[in-house]
Design an enzyme around this catalytic site. Structure first.
Site, PDB file in Angstrom:
ATOM      1  N   GLY A  15       0.811  -1.213   0.000  1.00  0.00           N
ATOM      2  CA  GLY A  15       0.000   0.000   0.000  1.00  0.00           C
ATOM      3  C   GLY A  15       0.841   1.259   0.000  1.00  0.00           C
ATOM      4  O   GLY A  15       2.076   1.215  -0.030  1.00  0.00           O
ATOM      5  N   ILE A  39      -2.299  -8.838  -0.134  1.00  0.00           N
ATOM      6  CA  ILE A  39      -3.117  -9.647  -1.059  1.00  0.00           C
ATOM      7  C   ILE A  39      -2.903  -9.178  -2.488  1.00  0.00           C
ATOM      8  O   ILE A  39      -3.491  -9.706  -3.414  1.00  0.00           O
ATOM      9  CB  ILE A  39      -4.633  -9.589  -0.736  1.00  0.00           C
ATOM     10  CG1 ILE A  39      -5.077  -8.147  -0.485  1.00  0.00           C
ATOM     11  CG2 ILE A  39      -4.987 -10.496   0.414  1.00  0.00           C
ATOM     12  CD1 ILE A  39      -6.571  -7.970  -0.513  1.00  0.00           C
ATOM     13  N   TYR A 147     -15.299   3.534   7.891  1.00  0.00           N
ATOM     14  CA  TYR A 147     -13.853   3.541   8.130  1.00  0.00           C
ATOM     15  C   TYR A 147     -13.549   4.123   9.511  1.00  0.00           C
ATOM     16  O   TYR A 147     -12.791   3.548  10.297  1.00  0.00           O
ATOM     17  CB  TYR A 147     -13.192   4.374   7.023  1.00  0.00           C
ATOM     18  CG  TYR A 147     -11.704   4.576   7.152  1.00  0.00           C
ATOM     19  CD1 TYR A 147     -10.813   3.510   7.068  1.00  0.00           C
ATOM     20  CD2 TYR A 147     -11.182   5.860   7.327  1.00  0.00           C
ATOM     21  CE1 TYR A 147      -9.440   3.717   7.147  1.00  0.00           C
ATOM     22  CE2 TYR A 147      -9.807   6.074   7.400  1.00  0.00           C
ATOM     23  CZ  TYR A 147      -8.949   4.997   7.318  1.00  0.00           C
ATOM     24  OH  TYR A 147      -7.597   5.209   7.403  1.00  0.00           O
ATOM     25  N   LYS A 151     -11.865   2.491  12.878  1.00  0.00           N
ATOM     26  CA  LYS A 151     -10.651   3.040  13.491  1.00  0.00           C
ATOM     27  C   LYS A 151     -10.850   3.267  14.987  1.00  0.00           C
ATOM     28  O   LYS A 151      -9.958   2.972  15.790  1.00  0.00           O
ATOM     29  CB  LYS A 151     -10.227   4.335  12.777  1.00  0.00           C
ATOM     30  CG  LYS A 151      -9.648   4.081  11.391  1.00  0.00           C
ATOM     31  CD  LYS A 151      -8.359   3.256  11.498  1.00  0.00           C
ATOM     32  CE  LYS A 151      -7.843   2.772  10.176  1.00  0.00           C
ATOM     33  NZ  LYS A 151      -6.705   1.859  10.290  1.00  0.00           N
ATOM     34  N   ILE A 177      -1.871  11.407   3.994  1.00  0.00           N
ATOM     35  CA  ILE A 177      -0.445  11.206   3.720  1.00  0.00           C
ATOM     36  C   ILE A 177      -0.147  11.450   2.235  1.00  0.00           C
ATOM     37  O   ILE A 177      -0.818  10.907   1.358  1.00  0.00           O
ATOM     38  CB  ILE A 177      -0.007   9.772   4.124  1.00  0.00           C
ATOM     39  CG1 ILE A 177      -0.358   9.480   5.599  1.00  0.00           C
ATOM     40  CG2 ILE A 177       1.480   9.571   3.861  1.00  0.00           C
ATOM     41  CD1 ILE A 177       0.322  10.374   6.619  1.00  0.00           C
TER      42      ILE A 177
HETATM   43  N1  LIG Z   1      -2.687   7.041   3.500  1.00  0.00           N
HETATM   44  C1  LIG Z   1      -3.317   7.847   4.325  1.00  0.00           C
HETATM   45  O1  LIG Z   1      -3.496   9.034   4.015  1.00  0.00           O
HETATM   46  C2  LIG Z   1      -3.776   7.336   5.679  1.00  0.00           C
HETATM   47  C3  LIG Z   1      -4.350   8.265   6.565  1.00  0.00           C
HETATM   48  C4  LIG Z   1      -4.793   7.814   7.795  1.00  0.00           C
HETATM   49  C5  LIG Z   1      -4.615   6.486   8.164  1.00  0.00           C
HETATM   50  N2  LIG Z   1      -4.052   5.597   7.294  1.00  0.00           N
HETATM   51  C6  LIG Z   1      -3.902   4.203   7.742  1.00  0.00           C
HETATM   52  O2  LIG Z   1      -2.608   3.729   7.436  1.00  0.00           O
HETATM   53  C7  LIG Z   1      -2.656   2.320   7.144  1.00  0.00           C
HETATM   54  C8  LIG Z   1      -2.033   2.074   5.768  1.00  0.00           C
HETATM   55  O3  LIG Z   1      -2.779   2.829   4.814  1.00  0.00           O
HETATM   56  P1  LIG Z   1      -2.336   3.016   3.291  1.00  0.00           P
HETATM   57  O4  LIG Z   1      -2.615   4.424   2.944  1.00  0.00           O
HETATM   58  O5  LIG Z   1      -1.005   2.448   3.042  1.00  0.00           O
HETATM   59  O6  LIG Z   1      -3.478   2.144   2.599  1.00  0.00           O
HETATM   60  P2  LIG Z   1      -3.481   1.496   1.133  1.00  0.00           P
HETATM   61  O7  LIG Z   1      -4.903   1.289   0.736  1.00  0.00           O
HETATM   62  O8  LIG Z   1      -2.596   2.259   0.225  1.00  0.00           O
HETATM   63  O9  LIG Z   1      -2.796   0.103   1.419  1.00  0.00           O
HETATM   64  C9  LIG Z   1      -3.411  -0.911   2.126  1.00  0.00           C
HETATM   65  C10 LIG Z   1      -2.814  -2.229   1.671  1.00  0.00           C
HETATM   66  O10 LIG Z   1      -3.498  -3.270   2.363  1.00  0.00           O
HETATM   67  C11 LIG Z   1      -3.725  -4.321   1.449  1.00  0.00           C
HETATM   68  N3  LIG Z   1      -4.861  -5.105   1.890  1.00  0.00           N
HETATM   69  C12 LIG Z   1      -6.184  -4.833   1.750  1.00  0.00           C
HETATM   70  N4  LIG Z   1      -6.917  -5.841   2.242  1.00  0.00           N
HETATM   71  C13 LIG Z   1      -6.037  -6.769   2.697  1.00  0.00           C
HETATM   72  C14 LIG Z   1      -6.185  -8.031   3.306  1.00  0.00           C
HETATM   73  N5  LIG Z   1      -7.397  -8.568   3.527  1.00  0.00           N
HETATM   74  N6  LIG Z   1      -5.078  -8.699   3.668  1.00  0.00           N
HETATM   75  C15 LIG Z   1      -3.837  -8.191   3.430  1.00  0.00           C
HETATM   76  N7  LIG Z   1      -3.640  -7.006   2.837  1.00  0.00           N
HETATM   77  C16 LIG Z   1      -4.727  -6.303   2.476  1.00  0.00           C
HETATM   78  C17 LIG Z   1      -3.982  -3.642   0.110  1.00  0.00           C
HETATM   79  O11 LIG Z   1      -3.754  -4.531  -0.964  1.00  0.00           O
HETATM   80  C18 LIG Z   1      -3.008  -2.481   0.162  1.00  0.00           C
HETATM   81  O12 LIG Z   1      -1.775  -2.815  -0.438  1.00  0.00           O
HETATM   82  C19 LIG Z   1      -4.139   1.930   7.244  1.00  0.00           C
HETATM   83  O13 LIG Z   1      -4.411   1.445   8.526  1.00  0.00           O
HETATM   84  C20 LIG Z   1      -4.861   3.245   7.043  1.00  0.00           C
HETATM   85  O14 LIG Z   1      -6.118   3.231   7.657  1.00  0.00           O
HETATM   86  C21 LIG Z   1      -3.641   5.998   6.060  1.00  0.00           C
END
Ligand SMILES: NC(=O)c1ccc[n+]([C@@H]2O[C@H](COP(=O)([O-])OP(=O)(O)OC[C@H]3O[C@@H](n4cnc5c(N)ncnc54)[C@H](O)[C@@H]3O)[C@@H](O)[C@H]2O)c1
Length: 327
Positions: A15, A39, A147, A151, A177
């Site tokens: 991700g 995944i 969501y 959280k 981010i």
């Molecule tokens: N990016 C942001 O701006 C942001 C802001 C606040 C919080 N977050 C939190 O940070 C964390 C990472 O977020 P991100 O931005 O990298 O998200 P993202 O959506 O870019 O990545 C999430 C990853 O999880 C994988 N995934 C989804 N379902 C899955 C499963 N069942 N098993 C295994 N992998 C699975 C996806 O394939 C993806 O690669 C999350 O908890 C998100 O809630 C992100």
């Protein structure tokens, strides 16, 4: 304390955040000591070529157990989640992955007597009843998105595991981010990444939020640094565990467009708000992160201007090579 973090598993490693976290952790702890799982196949070459990668679904406990046993995993970073905008499209999947993932990781931490677990939260934990300006760490948590619900439940569940079972689980509430390595995965702040790609590619961008939507944001290097700082913080200094506010800066789409125009004067933006506007309206405009500063010395390093310059430099370089979207 249960010893040192030696063998780390990052779930959701492909991700937006996981793909950069994995690289930083491998540099710090050694490439073979940091295992990636997702995944999704890694698009980013760095993930697959810089250490072990496994296909694993965080909702399937058996998948996790195979990796944990094989690599003697003592620390898990769970970055797998369904984000805000995707979560509103499929709320049941959002619950299944976000809550199913958290409980599986927490149970695995007990079963394998793990050293530490990191599970991020989000500013989406807040809601329309929360004070929006300089939002305190300990405040009203009544989110209106699935969501956000997952959280808040995740934060509470993790704190319960700290108190009830002595699991050392930690988490921080990321703002939006911004990064250039991997595209964001369906959040409400995704515009703040897309805008850079479109500015470079087409010189114009249609934003899905209104011009004056003020939201807290952070550049990826600060996000990775914050995550690792919290993971390595002294447990005895922590009064909070899974709900640390962290902040860097806040801006509106209009302000970001003006920051980009300093470098690309002909850049144009128009605004066509969609369903994500309502989600943004329920979130804080700025964040008070004094608790993180006090308990583990958090301090951001990037500003909107230094981030804008860096994003444009890095993406322009890729664009010149004809690889803007090659991650
Ligand atoms: N990016 C942001 O701006 C942001 C802001 C606040 C919080 N977050 C939190 O940070 C964390 C990472 O977020 P991100 O931005 O990298 O998200 P993202 O959506 O870019 O990545 C999430 C990853 O999880 C994988 N995934 C989804 N379902 C899955 C499963 N069942 N098993 C295994 N992998 C699975 C996806 O394939 C993806 O690669 C999350 O908890 C998100 O809630 C992100």
């Amino acid at each position: 304390m249960k010893g040192e973090m030696k063998n780390i598993l990052v779930i959701g490693a492909c991700g937006q955040i996981g793909s950069e976290l994995i690289v930083a952790l491998r540099e710090r702890y050694g490439r073979d000591n940091v295992v990636a799982a997702d995944i999704k196949e890694p698009k980013n070459d760095e993930i697959a070529s810089s250490g072990p990668f496994y296909y694993a679904d965080v909702t399937e406990r058996a998948c996790l157990d195979v990796i944990i046993r094989k690599h003697k995993i003592d620390t898990i970073y769970n970055m797998a989640a369904i984000l805000s905008a995707s979560g509103e499209k499929n709320p049941q999947l959002c619950w299944k992955v976000n809550m199913g993932g958290v409980i599986n990781v927490l149970q695995a931490a007990i079963d394998y007597d793990m050293v530490r677990v990191i599970i991020p939260s989000s500013i989406a934990a807040f809601g329309p009843d929360t004070p929006r300006e300089n939002t305190p760490n300990d405040t009203i948590l009544r989110p209106t998105t699935m969501y956000g619900v997952t959280k808040v439940c995740g934060e509470r569940l993790c704190d319960y595991y700290v108190k009830r079972f002595g699991v050392d689980v930690r988490g921080l509430r990321y703002p939006g981010i911004i990064s250039y390595k991997t595209l964001p995965g369906g959040g409400t702040t995704d515009y703040a990444v897309e805008i850079f790609y479109k500015a470079i590619e087409e010189g114009r961008y249609t934003c899905f939020l209104e011009e004056n939507t003020l939201l807290p944001m952070m550049y990826m290097p600060d996000c990775i640094r914050a995550t690792i700082m919290l993971a390595e913080a002294d447990f005895d200094r922590l009064e909070h565990h899974n709900d640390f506010n962290v902040a860097a800066f806040s801006f509106t789409p209009g302000e970001l467009a003006r920051a980009i125009k300093k470098y690309i004067p002909e850049f144009e933006i128009e605004y066509k708000p969609d369903y994500r506007q309502e989600i943004a309206n329920s979130w804080p405009t700025s964040i008070d992160d004094s608790v993180a500063r006090r308990e583990w010395n958090w301090k951001p390093e990037w500003t909107i201007d230094s981030m804008t310059r860096d994003m444009l430099e890095k993406l322009s370089e890729r664009h010149k090579q004809g690889k803007l979207y090659d991650m």
